[in-house]
Design a protein around this motif. Structure first.
Motif, mmCIF file in Angstrom:
data_model
loop_
_atom_site.group_PDB
_atom_site.id
_atom_site.type_symbol
_atom_site.label_atom_id
_atom_site.label_comp_id
_atom_site.label_asym_id
_atom_site.label_seq_id
_atom_site.Cartn_x
_atom_site.Cartn_y
_atom_site.Cartn_z
ATOM 1 N N TYR A 154 55.941 43.471 17.463
ATOM 2 C CA TYR A 154 55.550 44.343 18.567
ATOM 3 C C TYR A 154 54.034 44.302 18.740
ATOM 4 C CZ TYR A 154 60.212 46.415 18.072
ATOM 5 O OH TYR A 154 61.563 46.611 17.994
ATOM 6 N N MET A 155 53.591 44.831 19.879
ATOM 7 C CA MET A 155 52.181 45.103 20.120
ATOM 8 C C MET A 155 52.028 46.571 20.492
ATOM 9 S SD MET A 155 50.625 41.855 22.255
ATOM 10 C CE MET A 155 50.060 40.382 21.390
ATOM 11 N N HIS A 156 50.921 47.173 20.058
ATOM 12 C CA HIS A 156 50.630 48.551 20.455
ATOM 13 C C HIS A 156 49.125 48.691 20.636
ATOM 14 C CE1 HIS A 156 49.866 48.809 16.092
ATOM 15 N NE2 HIS A 156 49.112 49.861 16.352
ATOM 16 N N VAL A 157 48.702 49.840 21.108
ATOM 17 C CA VAL A 157 47.285 50.189 21.210
ATOM 18 C C VAL A 157 47.104 51.499 20.455
ATOM 19 C CG1 VAL A 157 45.490 51.011 22.781
ATOM 20 C CG2 VAL A 157 46.806 48.969 23.364
ATOM 21 N N SER A 158 46.086 51.547 19.601
ATOM 22 C CA SER A 158 45.906 52.739 18.761
ATOM 23 C C SER A 158 44.583 53.447 18.990
ATOM 24 C CB SER A 158 46.010 52.354 17.282
ATOM 25 O OG SER A 158 44.897 51.566 16.897
ATOM 26 N N GLY A 159 43.671 52.819 19.725
ATOM 27 C CA GLY A 159 42.346 53.422 19.867
ATOM 28 C C GLY A 159 41.550 53.322 18.579
ATOM 29 N N GLU A 207 64.650 51.942 23.583
ATOM 30 C CA GLU A 207 64.210 50.591 23.239
ATOM 31 C C GLU A 207 63.247 50.529 22.055
ATOM 32 O OE1 GLU A 207 62.780 48.438 26.591
ATOM 33 O OE2 GLU A 207 64.520 48.924 27.851
ATOM 34 N N TYR A 208 62.533 51.633 21.798
ATOM 35 C CA TYR A 208 61.504 51.591 20.756
ATOM 36 C C TYR A 208 61.563 52.811 19.826
ATOM 37 C CZ TYR A 208 59.535 48.388 24.273
ATOM 38 O OH TYR A 208 59.343 47.394 25.198
ATOM 39 N N PRO A 209 62.719 53.147 19.305
ATOM 40 C CA PRO A 209 62.800 54.362 18.475
ATOM 41 C C PRO A 209 61.912 54.309 17.246
ATOM 42 C CG PRO A 209 64.783 53.019 18.222
ATOM 43 C CD PRO A 209 64.016 52.448 19.371
ATOM 44 N N GLN A 210 61.872 53.155 16.584
ATOM 45 C CA GLN A 210 61.099 53.059 15.352
ATOM 46 C C GLN A 210 59.593 53.038 15.632
ATOM 47 O OE1 GLN A 210 62.290 49.781 12.858
ATOM 48 N NE2 GLN A 210 61.378 50.655 11.029
ATOM 49 N N MET A 211 59.204 52.366 16.712
ATOM 50 C CA MET A 211 57.788 52.345 17.071
ATOM 51 C C MET A 211 57.292 53.745 17.399
ATOM 52 S SD MET A 211 56.056 49.528 16.824
ATOM 53 C CE MET A 211 54.669 49.982 17.856
ATOM 54 N N LEU A 212 58.064 54.506 18.150
ATOM 55 C CA LEU A 212 57.677 55.876 18.482
ATOM 56 C C LEU A 212 57.563 56.727 17.224
ATOM 57 C CD1 LEU A 212 59.856 56.566 21.653
ATOM 58 C CD2 LEU A 212 57.359 56.378 21.580
ATOM 59 N N ASP A 213 58.497 56.530 16.316
ATOM 60 C CA ASP A 213 58.500 57.297 15.082
ATOM 61 C C ASP A 213 57.262 56.993 14.242
ATOM 62 O OD1 ASP A 213 60.052 59.060 13.196
ATOM 63 O OD2 ASP A 213 59.863 57.284 11.939
ATOM 64 N N ILE A 214 56.965 55.709 14.072
ATOM 65 C CA ILE A 214 55.817 55.305 13.250
ATOM 66 C C ILE A 214 54.508 55.710 13.913
ATOM 67 C CG2 ILE A 214 54.573 53.326 12.272
ATOM 68 C CD1 ILE A 214 57.282 51.900 12.057
ATOM 69 N N LEU A 215 54.422 55.478 15.230
ATOM 70 C CA LEU A 215 53.204 55.828 15.962
ATOM 71 C C LEU A 215 52.976 57.334 15.946
ATOM 72 C CD1 LEU A 215 51.120 54.138 17.680
ATOM 73 C CD2 LEU A 215 52.304 55.032 19.680
ATOM 74 N N ARG A 274 56.945 44.135 23.923
ATOM 75 C CA ARG A 274 55.748 44.713 24.533
ATOM 76 C C ARG A 274 55.847 46.234 24.673
ATOM 77 N NH1 ARG A 274 51.984 40.994 26.191
ATOM 78 N NH2 ARG A 274 50.686 42.867 26.017
ATOM 79 N N PHE A 275 55.904 46.894 23.542
ATOM 80 C CA PHE A 275 55.833 48.348 23.515
ATOM 81 C C PHE A 275 54.559 48.841 24.193
ATOM 82 C CE2 PHE A 275 54.179 52.091 21.177
ATOM 83 C CZ PHE A 275 55.155 53.023 21.505
ATOM 84 N N ASP A 276 53.472 48.097 24.016
ATOM 85 C CA ASP A 276 52.185 48.497 24.587
ATOM 86 C C ASP A 276 52.259 48.608 26.102
ATOM 87 O OD1 ASP A 276 52.630 45.707 24.602
ATOM 88 O OD2 ASP A 276 50.486 45.255 24.703
ATOM 89 N N LYS A 277 52.882 47.664 26.758
ATOM 90 C CA LYS A 277 52.989 47.687 28.213
ATOM 91 C C LYS A 277 53.872 48.847 28.693
ATOM 92 C CE LYS A 277 52.276 42.811 29.454
ATOM 93 N NZ LYS A 277 52.869 41.638 30.162
ATOM 94 N N ASP A 278 54.998 49.018 28.031
ATOM 95 C CA ASP A 278 55.936 50.057 28.471
ATOM 96 C C ASP A 278 55.375 51.459 28.242
ATOM 97 O OD1 ASP A 278 57.723 48.188 29.365
ATOM 98 O OD2 ASP A 278 58.993 48.246 27.590
ATOM 99 N N ILE A 295 50.836 45.020 15.794
ATOM 100 C CA ILE A 295 49.375 44.925 15.727
ATOM 101 C C ILE A 295 48.782 45.675 16.914
ATOM 102 C CG2 ILE A 295 47.442 43.327 16.098
ATOM 103 C CD1 ILE A 295 48.237 43.115 13.302
ATOM 104 N N SER A 296 47.683 46.375 16.672
ATOM 105 C CA SER A 296 46.985 47.101 17.726
ATOM 106 C C SER A 296 46.019 46.160 18.436
ATOM 107 C CB SER A 296 46.228 48.295 17.122
ATOM 108 O OG SER A 296 45.652 49.082 18.131
ATOM 109 N N ILE A 297 46.384 45.736 19.644
ATOM 110 C CA ILE A 297 45.637 44.673 20.304
ATOM 111 C C ILE A 297 44.275 45.116 20.837
ATOM 112 C CG2 ILE A 297 47.606 43.241 20.893
ATOM 113 C CD1 ILE A 297 47.532 44.497 23.709
ATOM 114 N N ASP A 298 43.994 46.416 20.837
ATOM 115 C CA ASP A 298 42.671 46.850 21.274
ATOM 116 C C ASP A 298 41.585 46.480 20.265
ATOM 117 O OD1 ASP A 298 44.360 48.855 19.958
ATOM 118 O OD2 ASP A 298 42.589 50.115 19.922
ATOM 119 N N LYS A 299 41.973 45.954 19.111
ATOM 120 C CA LYS A 299 41.005 45.525 18.109
ATOM 121 C C LYS A 299 40.603 44.063 18.295
ATOM 122 C CE LYS A 299 40.325 44.739 13.206
ATOM 123 N NZ LYS A 299 40.973 44.403 11.931
ATOM 124 N N TYR A 300 41.169 43.372 19.281
ATOM 125 C CA TYR A 300 40.983 41.929 19.390
ATOM 126 C C TYR A 300 40.518 41.506 20.786
ATOM 127 C CZ TYR A 300 43.808 42.241 15.148
ATOM 128 O OH TYR A 300 44.292 42.572 13.904
#
Length: 332
Positions: free
Chosen positions: A139-144, A62-70, A39-43, A158-163
């Motif tokens: 993972y889950m994220h939010v991208s707007g 905890e989320y080095p790759q997610m931060l990098d990609i985002l 839950r990257f989105d929550k943190d 997946i960006s859960i703000d789309k669902y």
């Protein structure tokens, strides 16, 4: 080299095939262990809400790759180590409309256990079909409404703000009804699997040629439906039942129109693109729904799998679209 995530499956199967004839299609999985969603989105929201700098260290750890990609995909910043990275990140997500969207998404998906179970079943089925396939960390994220699918080395998000459901108020301002039909909770698990399949087997044809794209998109739709037979074909396409029935009733006319207009092989980017937009394909018929290229491709692949008894792995490795069409004996 992708790191392996080893899963020990305790599986129960039931036989399913939309054609009932291909003995090389593994049974759908109904009770695999759930896949854990990180839950990257929550943190990240905790950092946005508090702007507590101590949380930056936790996110980096905890989320080095997610931060990098985002960062690269949304902030246009190469690394979390860059000066101002987290300040820019917090400012981006603090925009009032986006922050409200973010909060609503976290509230709706506070409990993701059902999605984790569905994903467990889906990825277990993929592992049965593709024994050497590496299963990603999820993972889950939010991208707007920005980067919906993020794929990295053994990572999928997946960006859960789309669902948030086709009736979600903010969607009314940004999306048409035929787009909102794909913005429901039911689409999350299929989109996760589709994203990983497309990462593992990227498109290798000519993107301007209708047949090439049609066959590739058809492969993905076909396999997703085999993994999740509980989802109706119309829901996977984002169609109403009436639109799906219209496609079945007019399949031969649609194919005839494509052949007569010489759209199947002519490498025209603009024309080919129209077949894969979610905008209704009114250039073919006034009642036609969107994304007919994917739907027709699905029909071709379904017929091909009946005729050849091919395995899913052989299907994805076969990039000869003309041979697939020929061997399918597709003549609606």
């Amino acid at each position: 080299m992708k790191a392996k995530l080893l899963l020990i499956f305790s599986l129960s199967f039931y036989l399913f095939s939309c054609n009932g004839q291909n003995s090389n299609i593994p049974a759908a999985v109904t009770s695999a262990p759930p896949v854990k969603i990180n839950r990257f989105d929550k943190d990240l929201l905790k950092l946005v809400e508090t702007d507590d700098s101590t949380l930056q260290t936790k996110l980096i750890r905890e989320y080095p790759q997610m931060l990098d990609i985002l960062g690269k995909g949304i902030l246009n910043m190469k690394s979390p180590a860059m000066p101002g990275f987290f300040e820019k990140l917090v400012n981006y997500y603090s925009e009032p409309t986006l922050k409200g969207l973010y909060t609503d998404a976290i509230r709706q998906y506070d409990d993701a256990s059902q999605i984790e179970q569905t994903l467990g079943n889906g990825f277990a089925w993929l592992k049965t079909c593709f024994p050497s396939m590496q299963i990603p960390a999820i993972y889950m994220h939010v991208s707007g409404f920005n980067q919906n699918v993020l794929v990295g080395d053994s990572l999928l998000s997946i960006s859960i703000d789309k669902y948030l459901g086709e009736g979600y108020p903010l969607y009314q301002d940004f999306f048409y009804d035929f787009q909102r039909r794909l913005m429901t909770p039911e689409q999350i698990a299929p989109d996760y699997l589709a994203g990983w399949l497309m990462s593992e087997y990227p498109f290798e044809g000519n993107e301007n040629v209708l047949l090439d794209r049609m066959v590739y998109e058809g492969k993905i739709k076909y396999l997703i439906h085999q993994a999740f037979p509980e989802f109706s074909p119309e829901s996977l396409m984002g169609y109403t039942e009436a639109s799906y029935n219209w496609c079945k009733e007019n399949e031969s006319n649609l194919w005839k129109a494509i052949i007569e207009r010489k759209h199947l092989y002519t490498p025209d980017q603009m024309t080919t693109g129209k077949y894969f937009d979610n905008i209704p394909c009114t250039f073919l018929a006034s009642d036609a729904p969107g994304n007919l290229g994917s739907w027709l491709g699905w029909q071709i692949i379904d017929k091909y799998m009946k005729e050849t008894n091919s395995t899913p792995e052989a299907l994805m490795r076969n990039n000869d679209c003309q041979a697939i069409l020929t061997e399918s004996k597709y003549k609606p």
